[in-house]
Structures are given as structure tokens and as C-alpha cells.
Motif scaffolding. Structure first.
Motif, PDB file in Angstrom:
ATOM      1  N   ALA A 183      -3.341  33.473  10.082  1.00 17.26           N
ATOM      2  CA  ALA A 183      -2.752  32.688  11.160  1.00 17.26           C
ATOM      3  C   ALA A 183      -3.783  32.216  12.179  1.00 17.26           C
ATOM      4  CB  ALA A 183      -1.665  33.491  11.858  1.00 17.26           C
ATOM      5  N   ALA A 184      -4.944  32.842  12.228  1.00 13.23           N
ATOM      6  CA  ALA A 184      -5.991  32.355  13.120  1.00 13.23           C
ATOM      7  C   ALA A 184      -6.436  30.957  12.718  1.00 13.23           C
ATOM      8  CB  ALA A 184      -7.190  33.302  13.109  1.00 13.23           C
ATOM      9  N   GLY A 185      -6.284  30.644  11.423  1.00 11.00           N
ATOM     10  CA  GLY A 185      -6.608  29.312  10.954  1.00 11.00           C
ATOM     11  C   GLY A 185      -5.418  28.389  10.899  1.00 11.00           C
ATOM     12  N   THR A 186      -4.254  28.906  10.508  1.00  6.86           N
ATOM     13  CA  THR A 186      -3.085  28.049  10.349  1.00  6.86           C
ATOM     14  C   THR A 186      -2.393  27.739  11.668  1.00  6.86           C
ATOM     15  OG1 THR A 186      -1.677  29.983   9.912  1.00  6.86           O
ATOM     16  CG2 THR A 186      -2.650  28.859   8.000  1.00  6.86           C
ATOM     17  N   ARG A 187      -2.560  28.623  12.656  1.00  4.80           N
ATOM     18  CA  ARG A 187      -1.902  28.427  13.959  1.00  4.80           C
ATOM     19  C   ARG A 187      -2.941  28.550  15.072  1.00  4.80           C
ATOM     20  NH1 ARG A 187       3.979  29.394  13.295  1.00  4.80           N
ATOM     21  NH2 ARG A 187       4.305  29.747  11.072  1.00  4.80           N
ATOM     22  N   PRO A 188      -3.825  27.566  15.171  1.00  6.18           N
ATOM     23  CA  PRO A 188      -4.966  27.679  16.090  1.00  6.18           C
ATOM     24  C   PRO A 188      -4.590  27.740  17.559  1.00  6.18           C
ATOM     25  CG  PRO A 188      -4.822  25.459  15.164  1.00  6.18           C
ATOM     26  CD  PRO A 188      -3.852  26.307  14.401  1.00  6.18           C
ATOM     27  N   GLY A 189      -3.367  27.342  17.907  1.00  6.84           N
ATOM     28  CA  GLY A 189      -2.972  27.394  19.308  1.00  6.84           C
ATOM     29  C   GLY A 189      -2.116  28.584  19.676  1.00  6.84           C
ATOM     30  N   ALA A 190      -1.836  29.464  18.723  1.00  6.79           N
ATOM     31  CA  ALA A 190      -0.918  30.576  18.979  1.00  6.79           C
ATOM     32  C   ALA A 190      -1.578  31.636  19.861  1.00  6.79           C
ATOM     33  CB  ALA A 190      -0.483  31.201  17.660  1.00  6.79           C
ATOM     34  N   PRO A 191      -0.963  31.994  20.995  1.00 11.29           N
ATOM     35  CA  PRO A 191      -1.552  33.021  21.867  1.00 11.29           C
ATOM     36  C   PRO A 191      -1.735  34.365  21.170  1.00 11.29           C
ATOM     37  CG  PRO A 191       0.222  31.850  22.994  1.00 11.29           C
ATOM     38  CD  PRO A 191       0.285  31.432  21.557  1.00 11.29           C
ATOM     39  N   ALA A 192      -0.871  34.679  20.204  1.00  7.64           N
ATOM     40  CA  ALA A 192      -0.936  35.984  19.550  1.00  7.64           C
ATOM     41  C   ALA A 192      -2.249  36.201  18.807  1.00  7.64           C
ATOM     42  CB  ALA A 192       0.231  36.139  18.571  1.00  7.64           C
ATOM     43  N   HIS A 193      -2.940  35.118  18.448  1.00  2.80           N
ATOM     44  CA  HIS A 193      -4.165  35.257  17.661  1.00  2.80           C
ATOM     45  C   HIS A 193      -5.407  34.788  18.420  1.00  2.80           C
ATOM     46  CE1 HIS A 193      -0.784  34.981  14.775  1.00  2.80           C
ATOM     47  NE2 HIS A 193      -1.417  35.984  14.227  1.00  2.80           N
TER      48      HIS A 193
END
Length: 281
Positions: free
Chosen positions: A102-112
Motif C-alpha cells: 500500500a505504500a506504493g498503491t496508496r501514496p497519499g494514505a496517512p496510514a502508510h
């Protein structure tokens, strides 16, 4: 010598065994080493790897570092660039970091966000690096163990949303290769299982292995959020449920990176379940 952080976890324990079996000297870092973990060829140590001083002490004299973000690194601790700077002069030439798909697929997610900061720090460290981005872990099914043992029931959300969960032993095997072999520097590997399988089907696989019926009860997102919030920060819970409930196409996809590195297919969920069946009996 190789330093392994998170050495008693689902990945670290297997990694330590693989490295020592290959004749490597290992410094195994854990917050609470156990007597049974003190195996020959392994120097067990406690260290606060969320501090520059602690990480430097754990890596002194080692040539490679396996970096797993436990609680002291993922939710707190010093700036990642400062931490990685602390190993300057320690002898570390190679770093293998466990991040998240998810660090790559969701680059804007605060969780990562913290994982992305560590990825940037590792890439800018001036050392050989490999980033591992696993998807969901097969071992997350351990959370169902008590319910299966006592009530033969699994409670989980998004019963039919299928993701290709990865066996932590495969992550450990890829990490061992990246720590010991040339040819992995600068690479980012997305690690998944060989097929997408949802919680309802995972329950069925466990039931087949046990030879008994196991009921599946689907939780609402709100119910699952309340349960997970007892163990995780709220933003991490929200990010996790986003992936589990509404995965992006690339999160549903099967990656070939395990097979590329190891020369064999990734293990299916059923193989993980058979190997860990005692936890569910």
C-alpha cells in the motif's frame, strides 16, 4: 554478520533460521528475547531501534540489516533519515526494508506515511538497498484462532473480497536472498500469494484442513473498525479497512516477484494453513 530486527515475529523468526542454516552469523534484535530463541549461531539482543543510539548498537559490526518496522519504528521514534544516518561507520553495506504494498498503491494514505519516509531514507542512505512490499499476510488469520478453537466460528468483514495474501515464510525467504545475494540492489519487490482468496474462502480452507465445519459471520465495517481500534491507531485501522474492503486493481493482482527471486511459486494460503493448523485446533 547480519542484524535482523523484529527477530521473533512471523517474518523474523523464519529469517533467522534461514540465515543461520546458511552459515551466517546473526544478531537477532527483539524487545523480549525468549530462552528458547537463544539458538547456536545467533546473538540475541534487546535494543530500542526507534532511537539512533539503539539502532547503531544493534548494527555495530554487521554488514547487512533487515529492517522491520515494529511499534517503536512505525508509530514513533526518531526521523527515519536520522536513524539510517546512525549506522554510518557501523559496517552496514546492505539494507533490506519491509514496507507495504500500500505504500506504493496508496501514496497519499496517512496510514502508510511512516513507511514511505523509511523507503525514502533507505533509498537515500548511500547503501545497497532492497525494498519489500508485501500485500496482506496469510498469518493475519491467526486473529481468528481463538474463535475457531472455542466456537468454530470466524468473524470478519468483507467476506467475499479476495486478495492474494502472502505467506510470511516467503517474505523471509526473499529477504534472506536479498541480504545474502548480489543482484537485488535497488529493487522493489511486491510480494503476494499465488491467488486471490477472501475471508470466507480462507475459512473454508481452514475448515477443510481441520476436518470440521467452521461458520463464517460477516462483520460490518463499523463492527470491524471497533474491534481493530483496540489494537491499532485509528488511521491505521481506517487504512487497513480501505484495502480490505475496496482494494485497487493492483492490490487484487498476483505478483510474480516471489517466484522471480526464489525460482518457485509463492505458497498458497492452504499451505500456510496446513503448516499452522495446531493454532486452530
Amino acid at each position: 554478520m547480519i542484524t535482523v530486527t523484529g527477530a521473533t515475529g512471523n517474518i523474523g523468526r523464519t529469517l533467522v533460521e534461514l540465515l543461520t542454516g546458511a552459515g551466517e552469523e546473526v544478531v537477532a534484535v527483539s524487545r523480549r528475547p525468549r530462552a528458547e530463541d537463544r539458538t547456536p549461531g545467533v546473538r540475541w539482543t534487546t535494543a530500542d531501534t526507534g532511537t539512533a543510539a539503539g539502532l547503531r548498537a544493534a548494527t555495530e559490526g554487521s554488514r547487512a540489516l533487515f529492517l522491520l518496522l515494529g511499534g517503536e519504528l512505525n508509530s514513533r521514534g526518531e526521523d527515519p533519515a536520522t536513524l539510517l544516518g546512525a549506522v554510518e561507520g557501523s559496517g552496514i553495506e546492505r539494507i533490506v526494508l519491509v514496507s507495504s504494498q500500500a505504500a506504493g498503491t496508496r501514496p497519499g494514505a496517512p496510514a502508510h506515511a511512516r513507511l514511505r519516509e523509511f523507503e525514502a531514507a533507505v533509498r537515500g542512505s548511500g547503501r545497497d538497498f532492497t525494498v519489500l512490499r508485501p500485500g496482506g499476510f496469510a498469518s493475519n488469520a491467526f486473529a481468528w484462532a481463538e474463535g475457531i478453537r472455542t466456537r468454530r466460528t470466524v468473524l470478519a468483514p468483507f467476506g467475499d473480497v479476495a486478495l492474494p495474501v502472502v505467506d510470511p515464510a516467503d517474505i523471509a525467504a526473499v529477504a534472506a536472498a536479498a541480504l545474502r545475494e548480489d543482484g537485488h540492489a535497488g529493487r522493489t519487490y511486491v510480494l503476494t500469494g499465488p491467488e486471490a482468496v477472501g475471508p470466507r474462502r480462507q475459512t473454508g480452507i481452514l475448515a477443510e484442513a481441520l476436518g470440521e465445519e467452521v461458520a463464517f459471520v460477516e462483520l460490518s465495517r463499523a463492527e470491524a473498525h471497533g474491534h481493530l481500534a483496540r489494537f491499532m491507531p485509528d488511521e491505521v485501522v481506517s487504512g487497513t479497512l480501505d484495502v480490505l474492503g475496496a482494494p485497487l486493481p493492483e492490490e487484487r493482482a498476483v505478483s510474480a516477484d516471489v517466484e522471480t527471486v526464489l525460482g518457485r511459486p509463492a505458497a498458497p494460503f492452504g499451505a500456510w494453513a496446513a503448516r499452522n493448523l495446531a493454532a486452530f485446533r
